[in-house]
Design a protein around this motif. Sequence first.
Motif, PDB file in Angstrom:
ATOM      1  N   UNK A 378      42.082  47.334  40.643  1.00  0.00           N
ATOM      2  CA  UNK A 378      40.855  46.852  40.007  1.00  0.00           C
ATOM      3  C   UNK A 378      41.092  45.532  39.288  1.00  0.00           C
ATOM      4  N   UNK A 379      42.215  45.424  38.575  1.00  0.00           N
ATOM      5  CA  UNK A 379      42.513  44.205  37.833  1.00  0.00           C
ATOM      6  C   UNK A 379      42.648  42.999  38.732  1.00  0.00           C
ATOM      7  N   UNK A 380      43.432  43.141  39.805  1.00  0.00           N
ATOM      8  CA  UNK A 380      43.594  42.032  40.744  1.00  0.00           C
ATOM      9  C   UNK A 380      42.250  41.627  41.361  1.00  0.00           C
ATOM     10  N   UNK A 381      41.415  42.628  41.688  1.00  0.00           N
ATOM     11  CA  UNK A 381      40.119  42.329  42.308  1.00  0.00           C
ATOM     12  C   UNK A 381      39.241  41.494  41.383  1.00  0.00           C
ATOM     13  N   UNK A 382      39.106  41.928  40.142  1.00  0.00           N
ATOM     14  CA  UNK A 382      38.218  41.207  39.227  1.00  0.00           C
ATOM     15  C   UNK A 382      38.800  39.861  38.796  1.00  0.00           C
ATOM     16  N   UNK A 383      40.123  39.752  38.715  1.00  0.00           N
ATOM     17  CA  UNK A 383      40.711  38.437  38.448  1.00  0.00           C
ATOM     18  C   UNK A 383      40.374  37.455  39.560  1.00  0.00           C
ATOM     19  N   UNK A 384      40.409  37.934  40.796  1.00  0.00           N
ATOM     20  CA  UNK A 384      40.041  37.092  41.937  1.00  0.00           C
ATOM     21  C   UNK A 384      38.590  36.653  41.828  1.00  0.00           C
ATOM     22  N   UNK A 385      37.715  37.600  41.546  1.00  0.00           N
ATOM     23  CA  UNK A 385      36.277  37.309  41.464  1.00  0.00           C
ATOM     24  C   UNK A 385      35.986  36.284  40.374  1.00  0.00           C
ATOM     25  N   UNK A 386      36.548  36.481  39.181  1.00  0.00           N
ATOM     26  CA  UNK A 386      36.221  35.595  38.067  1.00  0.00           C
ATOM     27  C   UNK A 386      36.867  34.222  38.224  1.00  0.00           C
ATOM     28  N   UNK A 387      38.039  34.147  38.836  1.00  0.00           N
ATOM     29  CA  UNK A 387      38.633  32.825  39.060  1.00  0.00           C
ATOM     30  C   UNK A 387      37.831  32.033  40.085  1.00  0.00           C
ATOM     31  N   UNK A 388      37.333  32.706  41.105  1.00  0.00           N
ATOM     32  CA  UNK A 388      36.448  32.017  42.049  1.00  0.00           C
ATOM     33  C   UNK A 388      35.148  31.621  41.360  1.00  0.00           C
ATOM     34  N   UNK A 389      34.684  32.462  40.443  1.00  0.00           N
ATOM     35  CA  UNK A 389      33.485  32.137  39.680  1.00  0.00           C
ATOM     36  C   UNK A 389      33.663  30.932  38.773  1.00  0.00           C
ATOM     37  N   UNK A 390      34.893  30.661  38.372  1.00  0.00           N
ATOM     38  CA  UNK A 390      35.200  29.462  37.593  1.00  0.00           C
ATOM     39  C   UNK A 390      35.398  28.247  38.493  1.00  0.00           C
ATOM     40  N   UNK A 391      36.075  28.453  39.629  1.00  0.00           N
ATOM     41  CA  UNK A 391      36.488  27.326  40.460  1.00  0.00           C
ATOM     42  C   UNK A 391      35.361  26.770  41.331  1.00  0.00           C
ATOM     43  N   UNK A 392      34.576  27.657  41.965  1.00  0.00           N
ATOM     44  CA  UNK A 392      33.559  27.181  42.916  1.00  0.00           C
ATOM     45  C   UNK A 392      32.521  26.280  42.229  1.00  0.00           C
ATOM     46  N   UNK A 411      37.485  34.341  29.660  1.00  0.00           N
ATOM     47  CA  UNK A 411      38.023  35.451  28.879  1.00  0.00           C
ATOM     48  C   UNK A 411      38.097  36.737  29.677  1.00  0.00           C
ATOM     49  N   UNK A 412      37.140  36.952  30.593  1.00  0.00           N
ATOM     50  CA  UNK A 412      37.151  38.164  31.413  1.00  0.00           C
ATOM     51  C   UNK A 412      38.338  38.186  32.374  1.00  0.00           C
ATOM     52  N   UNK A 413      38.817  37.024  32.816  1.00  0.00           N
ATOM     53  CA  UNK A 413      40.011  37.017  33.667  1.00  0.00           C
ATOM     54  C   UNK A 413      41.213  37.542  32.886  1.00  0.00           C
ATOM     55  N   UNK A 414      41.291  37.221  31.586  1.00  0.00           N
ATOM     56  CA  UNK A 414      42.372  37.749  30.752  1.00  0.00           C
ATOM     57  C   UNK A 414      42.191  39.237  30.503  1.00  0.00           C
ATOM     58  N   UNK A 415      40.946  39.644  30.313  1.00  0.00           N
ATOM     59  CA  UNK A 415      40.684  41.069  30.073  1.00  0.00           C
ATOM     60  C   UNK A 415      41.168  41.901  31.248  1.00  0.00           C
ATOM     61  N   UNK A 416      40.820  41.487  32.474  1.00  0.00           N
ATOM     62  CA  UNK A 416      41.189  42.282  33.639  1.00  0.00           C
ATOM     63  C   UNK A 416      42.634  42.033  34.085  1.00  0.00           C
ATOM     64  N   UNK A 417      43.252  40.987  33.586  1.00  0.00           N
ATOM     65  CA  UNK A 417      44.701  40.857  33.792  1.00  0.00           C
ATOM     66  C   UNK A 417      45.420  41.930  32.986  1.00  0.00           C
TER      67      UNK A 417
END
Length: 534
Positions: A378-392, A411-417
């Motif tokens: 779950x953590x890896x999945x949401x980190x991927x989602x939020x980083x793409x949400x920042x980058x795109x 902050x949510x990328x840190x939470x799910x990390x």
Amino acid sequence: MAREQLQVLNALDVARTQWYHFTAIVIAGMGFFTDAYDLFCISLVTKLLGRIYYFDPNSASPGTLPPNVAAAVNGVAFCGTLTGQLFFGWLGDKMGRKKVYGMTLMLMVICSIASGLSFGHTAKGVIATLCFFRFWLGFGIGGDYPLSATIMSEYANKKTRGAFIAAVFAMQGFGILTGGIVAIIISAAFKNQFDAPAYKDDRGGSTVPQADNIWRLILMLGALPAALTYYWRMKMPETARYTALVAKNAKQAAADMSKVLQVNITEEKERVEELTMRESNNFGLFSREFARRHGLHLLGTTTTWFLLDIAFYSQNLFQKDIFSTIGWIPKADTMNAIEEVFRIARSQTLIALCGTVPGYWFTVLFIDTIGRFAIQLMGFFFMTVFMLGLAIPYHHWTTSGNHIGFVVMYGLTFFFANFGPNSTTFIVPAEIFPARLRSTCHGISAAAGKAGAIVGAFGFLYSAQSRDMSHRDKGYPPGIGVRNSLFVLAVCNLLGMVFTFLVPESKGKSLEELSGENEEAEQTAWTAASKPPV
């Protein structure tokens, strides 16, 4: 076929939660508090180091550390940590967890103080001395990873073992938070006392001489929590699993745990000898038997930790650059050096308070219910989602003025990390390997993680800074290097999801059940059964 567990180990597995569990969490956890403080506080003061030692009013970025110097200052401690994890992890299996535990702590105390006292007649001399001491600081920090994780796993009961190990690691969040708070307090005190003017064309205009004391005090205060716990670390008895299964001293193991658990435990000398002499329990790290039983497990723990730390440490180290790019921290030429430290610390403290620390404690609460595997995936999945949400939509975030939305998603990328792989990659290697190789294998897994941190510090940090400098010279918008790095980090997280499938679920099982140390010699039975009839 599983055999009946040793009484001393069974007593630990089924023990109710007692005061000694919380004592062990605090003693081991303060090491991680110190680790996080020391590793991450450097990112709070790198801009200040640039102002003090590399100020050039004719540069496009006056007062900024050159990319190679910034990468060295941020990354040299990780190089030390990697070597320390390998060395002390191996030593912990050879000499015992307790004997090595004090060495790492004293090294951290000495090198924290020495880092703040870094000397030299030139800027290069000071930075070189700082890097030298931070390497050895990292070396001591590295030893704390396998030793703290192994000690806590071997002390805990099997029902709440994940929560106890996660609680030790969660102290890292408090260390990051405290680093930011300390930087805020010190910079605010100096800011009020020495109200320096804004940026000017001379070095003295933007940086008062007293600013040199700020970074030194911030680094040296990292020695305090480690020094306070040294006595209690030395008072802890050796773990029963090491004493019984590795040192083969049944009497000492029973005596130590009888005192800790406050119950009567028989020593079972014959059973200990039987377990430790069995051929199936004596294979080495580089043997075929280890590769057959635990090869894929070690591949899973090393790859997932490597990929996680590329993302996690890169995020931490270039927080200040991201905040500057989106305008959350003003441009350097609008404030003095002490004000800049204050604003960077305030920003990073807010992220730690709202995202980092809660993530750790969500893991503590749910890991023994949800399980390690589900939380990591779950953590890896949401980190991927939020980083793409920042980058795109990166240019939208940097030009629209919607800084709150960016900071929340960041902050949510840190939470799910932390409610994810940053916690589970630390926990699982302390559970699934045999006692005589547990500290070594955890050290190898952790060292793979620090190799990822080095990639982040030297690779992404250098790349992002150097690309942004070249793009600024050509008139391109700022932050292009950071945006590209976020895309790469998202790919790393996606790969982390894939390699998570190599890691077994360890929830609710005893350490010996997970490692196979309490099973019959099944290989012998299999070999006999597979022989052709005569």
